[in-house]
Design an enzyme around this catalytic site. Sequence first.
Site, short mmCIF file in Angstrom:
data_model
loop_
_atom_site.label_atom_id
_atom_site.label_comp_id
_atom_site.label_asym_id
_atom_site.label_seq_id
_atom_site.Cartn_x
_atom_site.Cartn_y
_atom_site.Cartn_z
N LYS A 115 43.98 26.15 44.87
CA LYS A 115 44.76 26.73 43.78
C LYS A 115 46.20 26.22 43.89
O LYS A 115 46.83 26.36 44.95
CB LYS A 115 44.73 28.26 43.88
CG LYS A 115 45.62 28.98 42.88
CD LYS A 115 45.45 30.48 43.04
CE LYS A 115 46.34 31.26 42.07
NZ LYS A 115 46.06 32.71 42.10
N ARG A 153 45.22 43.39 42.67
CA ARG A 153 46.60 43.86 42.46
C ARG A 153 46.68 45.32 42.06
O ARG A 153 47.77 45.90 42.01
CB ARG A 153 47.27 43.00 41.38
CG ARG A 153 47.40 41.54 41.76
CD ARG A 153 47.99 40.73 40.61
NE ARG A 153 47.86 39.30 40.83
CZ ARG A 153 48.14 38.37 39.92
NH1 ARG A 153 48.55 38.75 38.71
NH2 ARG A 153 47.99 37.09 40.21
N GLU A 188 38.23 35.66 37.54
CA GLU A 188 38.92 36.12 38.74
C GLU A 188 39.45 37.53 38.46
O GLU A 188 40.26 37.72 37.55
CB GLU A 188 40.07 35.19 39.11
CG GLU A 188 40.89 35.67 40.30
CD GLU A 188 42.10 34.78 40.58
OE1 GLU A 188 43.08 35.31 41.12
OE2 GLU A 188 42.06 33.58 40.23
#
Length: 210
Positions: free
Chosen positions: A128, A45, A41
């Site tokens: 998640k 950000r 992943e």
Amino acid sequence: MSAATAVLGRVRVLPVVSLTDAALARPLAEALLAGGLPIAEITLRTPAGLAAIAAAAAVPGFTVAAGTVLTAEQVDACVDAGAGMIVSPGLDDAVVARAQERGAAAVPGVATATEVQRALAAGCTDLKLFPAGLLGGPDLIRALGAPFPQVRFVPSGGVSAATAPDYAALPNVLAVSGSWMVPADAVASDPARITALAREAVAAVSALVP
């Protein structure tokens, strides 16, 4: 089941990395592949996130999950860059719908039973759990498994090399997610260490497949 989900279900470990330099993405993907981890992943950000997704997705045999995806527009950008999975810290119906429209696996974040129900209504069964460590860890996943037996969780947030086996041993855990196998200093300059840590992570959970 999408191709990305199949890969994740096979290795049961999802490395999470935020890159400030997209040039590091390809060496990282190659190092993870060498250690038996063909998926990671890469988050949005940082400003380099999207370019890093594209660079890693160009590595043959490597699958990229785009992380910290917060809008439908970001879904489009990530899928166009080659991401096969869309991961979010929370549950956003527009993000899930766009991922489904684009043929990418949607793995929204949940923290409560109410959010699990909303995710199921949106057509998602791989979820998640974030932040897993603060929410109750393996005990919460066990508890949620009773009313939601069709859900497979990807615990993230507070998961470490020490605690990953506790999660991986649960039958309703698809994969464990964390960054312990991709420390920033090794990502920047020590691909051999990344390979070794990836190999250790895979070995730690492979014997615990329920």
